[in-house]
Design a protein around this motif. Structure first.
Motif, PDB file in Angstrom:
ATOM      1  N   CYS A 150      98.690 -34.634-100.142  1.00 58.45           N
ATOM      2  CA  CYS A 150      99.908 -35.187 -99.541  1.00 58.45           C
ATOM      3  C   CYS A 150      99.850 -36.700 -99.401  1.00 58.45           C
ATOM      4  CB  CYS A 150     100.129 -34.595 -98.161  1.00 58.45           C
ATOM      5  SG  CYS A 150     100.329 -32.806 -98.171  1.00 58.45           S
ATOM      6  N   SER A 151      98.729 -37.154 -98.889  1.00 59.06           N
ATOM      7  CA  SER A 151      98.627 -38.580 -98.563  1.00 59.06           C
ATOM      8  C   SER A 151      98.904 -39.479 -99.762  1.00 59.06           C
ATOM      9  CB  SER A 151      97.240 -38.886 -97.994  1.00 59.06           C
ATOM     10  OG  SER A 151      96.248 -38.512 -98.924  1.00 59.06           O
ATOM     11  N   HIS A 152      98.674 -38.952-100.938  1.00 56.88           N
ATOM     12  CA  HIS A 152      98.941 -39.736-102.139  1.00 56.88           C
ATOM     13  C   HIS A 152     100.404 -40.137-102.231  1.00 56.88           C
ATOM     14  CE1 HIS A 152      98.568 -41.185-106.245  1.00 56.88           C
ATOM     15  NE2 HIS A 152      99.631 -40.467-106.549  1.00 56.88           N
ATOM     16  N   PHE A 153     101.282 -39.299-101.693  1.00 57.00           N
ATOM     17  CA  PHE A 153     102.713 -39.544-101.815  1.00 57.00           C
ATOM     18  C   PHE A 153     103.255 -40.454-100.719  1.00 57.00           C
ATOM     19  CE2 PHE A 153     102.066 -35.235-103.640  1.00 57.00           C
ATOM     20  CZ  PHE A 153     102.317 -35.566-104.955  1.00 57.00           C
ATOM     21  N   LEU A 154     102.369 -40.924 -99.883  1.00 53.65           N
ATOM     22  CA  LEU A 154     102.804 -41.865 -98.836  1.00 53.65           C
ATOM     23  C   LEU A 154     103.359 -43.132 -99.455  1.00 53.65           C
ATOM     24  CD1 LEU A 154     100.066 -41.364 -96.129  1.00 53.65           C
ATOM     25  CD2 LEU A 154     102.500 -40.787 -96.037  1.00 53.65           C
ATOM     26  N   MET A 155     103.137 -43.294-100.761  1.00 53.59           N
ATOM     27  CA  MET A 155     103.720 -44.421-101.467  1.00 53.59           C
ATOM     28  C   MET A 155     105.242 -44.318-101.508  1.00 53.59           C
ATOM     29  SD  MET A 155     102.414 -42.997-105.201  1.00 53.59           S
ATOM     30  CE  MET A 155     102.751 -44.483-106.144  1.00 53.59           C
TER      31      MET A 155
END
Lengths: 111, 111
Positions: free
Chosen positions: A42-47
């Motif tokens: 998930c954290s990857h999509f914080l972009m």
DNA sequence: GCCTTTGTTCAAAATTCATTGAACAATTGG
DNA sequence: CCAATTGTTCAATGAATTTTGAACAAAGGC
């Protein structure tokens, strides 16, 4: 323990299209494809957006049957349900991903 | 005199997907395809919803660049912008139409 | 010239969607 | 055990969407 996912034959076309019809979610799917269909945490999509909003959008994709989420420790990994989608709606996902990657999504809005 | 349509290169993927992501509009597009991409007069789609609501949905499809509307007398004829969509998003429309016609859209909803 | 047909526009109401912040839960590293 | 990491849930809000009915507009037929 793992989140719920619709069965292959419960995936509906209009739900899938509605899920993909949001810019944030489309970006997530394009990014997943760029990463070889995942798994991506998930954290990857914080972009793309905030943590809370991301949770919302990832749930939408999951509930529509576009992605699968698997829990692993404190992380959650998302993958594209490409085989399932291909079985149900051949060529759809590929054309969407191509369209999302090819056409730059910065065009004028009609609305 | 004729309604406005977005230019080919202003058609955005997420707008198209959002337009197709509504059951009524998806049904309209599927019916258009069944009729050889049109032209089909508005009244034909009264099988799906009310006159007023139809006007709304046809406008959405038009503004997203999915359909073209031409006025002729007191009638308006809608056609699928297949060539334009194919140019912009190859295979997308075909896969959506196949999906809409193949899979019966009476599945359980996840939402 | 009317009246009918075909479809739009407008304003209002109902519904759904997207976004936010605060609080919480689970796991893991030290 | 404690603290940090990762992500969810909840309630609230604001924003779009969808739906409806009433009124309007533009031909065309008689």
């Amino acid at each position: 323990m793992n989140p719920q996912h619709p069965d292959v034959d419960q995936i509906s076309l209009s739900n899938v299209l509605a899920a993909l019809g949001d810019p944030t979610r489309l970006a997530i799917v394009a990014e997943l494809a760029r990463k070889g269909d995942g798994p991506v945490s998930c954290s990857h999509f914080l972009m793309f957006t905030s943590k809370t909003n991301l949770s919302y959008h990832l749930a939408k994709l999951r509930e529509a049957g576009v992605t699968r989420t698997e829990v692993s420790g404190t992380s959650r990994f998302t993958t594209l349900r490409r085989a399932d989608l291909d079985q149900r709606f051949p060529d759809l996902l590929a054309s969407v991903i191509t369209g999302a990657s090819t056409a730059d999504e910065s065009e004028a809005q009609t609305t």
